[in-house]
Write a protein that holds these residues in place. Structure first.
Motif, short mmCIF file in Angstrom:
data_model
loop_
_atom_site.label_atom_id
_atom_site.label_comp_id
_atom_site.label_asym_id
_atom_site.label_seq_id
_atom_site.Cartn_x
_atom_site.Cartn_y
_atom_site.Cartn_z
N MET A 180 -8.35 10.53 -18.06
CA MET A 180 -8.24 9.42 -17.11
C MET A 180 -7.05 9.64 -16.19
SD MET A 180 -7.95 5.34 -17.88
CE MET A 180 -6.32 5.45 -18.64
N LYS A 181 -7.25 9.39 -14.92
CA LYS A 181 -6.18 9.47 -13.93
C LYS A 181 -5.71 8.06 -13.57
CE LYS A 181 -8.12 13.71 -11.96
NZ LYS A 181 -8.66 14.35 -10.74
N ILE A 182 -4.43 7.97 -13.24
CA ILE A 182 -3.82 6.67 -12.97
C ILE A 182 -3.01 6.76 -11.68
CG2 ILE A 182 -2.22 4.90 -13.80
CD1 ILE A 182 -2.77 6.02 -16.65
N LYS A 183 -3.22 5.85 -10.78
CA LYS A 183 -2.41 5.71 -9.57
C LYS A 183 -1.76 4.33 -9.59
CE LYS A 183 -0.91 6.03 -5.26
NZ LYS A 183 0.27 6.86 -4.88
N ARG A 184 -0.44 4.30 -9.46
CA ARG A 184 0.29 3.03 -9.43
C ARG A 184 0.69 2.71 -8.00
NH1 ARG A 184 6.02 1.10 -10.25
NH2 ARG A 184 6.67 3.28 -10.20
N PHE A 185 0.41 1.48 -7.60
CA PHE A 185 0.92 0.93 -6.34
C PHE A 185 1.95 -0.13 -6.69
CE2 PHE A 185 -3.21 2.57 -5.20
CZ PHE A 185 -3.05 3.05 -3.90
N GLU A 186 3.08 -0.14 -5.99
CA GLU A 186 4.03 -1.23 -6.15
C GLU A 186 4.01 -2.06 -4.88
OE1 GLU A 186 8.64 -2.28 -7.38
OE2 GLU A 186 8.05 -0.20 -7.08
N PHE A 187 3.56 -3.30 -5.00
CA PHE A 187 3.46 -4.20 -3.86
C PHE A 187 4.67 -5.13 -3.81
CE2 PHE A 187 -1.22 -3.35 -4.63
CZ PHE A 187 -1.30 -2.41 -3.61
N ASN A 188 5.00 -5.62 -2.64
CA ASN A 188 6.36 -6.06 -2.37
C ASN A 188 6.61 -7.56 -2.25
OD1 ASN A 188 7.59 -3.46 -2.30
ND2 ASN A 188 6.65 -3.11 -0.30
N MET A 189 5.59 -8.39 -2.12
CA MET A 189 5.88 -9.82 -2.00
C MET A 189 6.68 -10.27 -3.23
SD MET A 189 5.97 -12.82 -0.71
CE MET A 189 4.91 -12.97 0.73
N PHE A 190 6.15 -9.99 -4.41
CA PHE A 190 6.90 -10.05 -5.66
C PHE A 190 6.69 -8.66 -6.26
CE2 PHE A 190 5.35 -14.41 -5.07
CZ PHE A 190 6.54 -15.11 -5.12
N PRO A 191 7.70 -7.79 -6.29
CA PRO A 191 7.44 -6.41 -6.69
C PRO A 191 6.56 -6.32 -7.95
CG PRO A 191 9.70 -6.62 -5.98
CD PRO A 191 9.12 -8.02 -5.99
N GLU A 192 5.34 -5.87 -7.75
CA GLU A 192 4.29 -5.96 -8.77
C GLU A 192 3.50 -4.66 -8.77
OE1 GLU A 192 0.04 -6.68 -9.90
OE2 GLU A 192 0.84 -6.15 -7.93
N ASN A 193 3.14 -4.22 -9.97
CA ASN A 193 2.38 -2.98 -10.13
C ASN A 193 0.89 -3.24 -10.16
OD1 ASN A 193 4.76 -1.44 -10.37
ND2 ASN A 193 4.82 -1.73 -12.59
N CYS A 194 0.18 -2.55 -9.27
CA CYS A 194 -1.28 -2.50 -9.29
C CYS A 194 -1.67 -1.10 -9.72
CB CYS A 194 -1.83 -2.81 -7.90
SG CYS A 194 -3.57 -2.38 -7.63
N TYR A 195 -2.71 -1.00 -10.54
CA TYR A 195 -3.14 0.31 -11.04
C TYR A 195 -4.59 0.57 -10.66
CZ TYR A 195 1.05 -0.09 -13.93
OH TYR A 195 2.35 -0.25 -14.36
#
Length: 212
Positions: free
Chosen positions: A1-16
């Motif tokens: 399995m491959k994983i890409k993490r995005f960190e979004f900035n309104m409330f620093p939050e991890n999306c995967y």
């Protein structure tokens, strides 16, 4: 399995974004608020020719569901989460005003309710939903035994745990369920949290100050 993490900035939050050799994928907690964040997530999915089969929420606090309407509009996906957190969808506009901003799009209803022990499949990969209440009543952790990792939302962090002072939270319940549901998993299990850096079950059992 491959994983890409995005960190979004309104409330620093991890999306995967998770996918395997079949290019079937899931998206977990799309906290993308700003347009450029939404487009970055969309472009990654399209560029990698991913077929997103599930949109999963670990829980339904505001910062984890900002992108749910966008995912519905762009990919036809309604979020899957635990019903016990559903009241947070109705609370989202009020919560945003408390933080001094307006939601750009109204929240959208859930598509499917997930329960403890449910198995979510995409391609050749399976995730198990583990119910770990305490941060929110419906908090789910998504565990992939084959790849020795979990996506813990705001239940467990590197050196910390989720806050328990919001509606439906319960500190004692959170501690109890982390110990009984997560700390029984192999020490090498990688924990990908909703905020901050990854850790492992072994490290948190040994070093997290909430469990000493």
């Amino acid at each position: 399995m491959k994983i890409k993490r995005f960190e979004f900035n309104m409330f620093p939050e991890n999306c995967y974004v998770l996918w395997d050799e079949t290019n079937e994928a899931v998206v977990i907690d799309p906290g993308c608020f700003y347009e450029e964040e939404k487009q970055a997530l969309k472009n990654f999915i399209i560029h990698n020719e991913l077929n997103v089969k599930h949109l999963l929420n670990t829980h339904l606090h505001l910062d984890h569901i900002f992108g749910n309407p966008f995912m519905l509009k762009e990919f036809g996906l309604k979020a899957e989460a635990n019903q016990a957190d559903e009241f947070w969808i109705d609370e989202a506009p009020k919560q945003s005003r408390m933080f001094g901003f307006q939601l750009q799009e109204p929240p959208v209803p859930l598509g499917t309710y997930l329960h403890d022990g449910d198995i979510i499949t995409f391609g050749n990969t399976e995730l198990e939903a583990i119910h770990v209440p305490g941060h929110s009543p419906g908090s789910l952790v998504y565990y992939c035994a084959a790849d020795h990792c979990m996506f813990s939302g705001d239940v467990l962090f590197q050196g910390s745990i989720g806050r328990a002072d919001l509606a439906g939270g319960n500190f004692d319940e959170l501690i109890e369920h982390i110990c009984s549901r997560l700390f029984i998993l192999p020490n090498e299990t990688i924990v990908y949290p909703g905020h901050g850096a990854p850790t492992t079950i072994g490290i948190e059992k040994a070093e997290n100050p909430f469990f000493r």
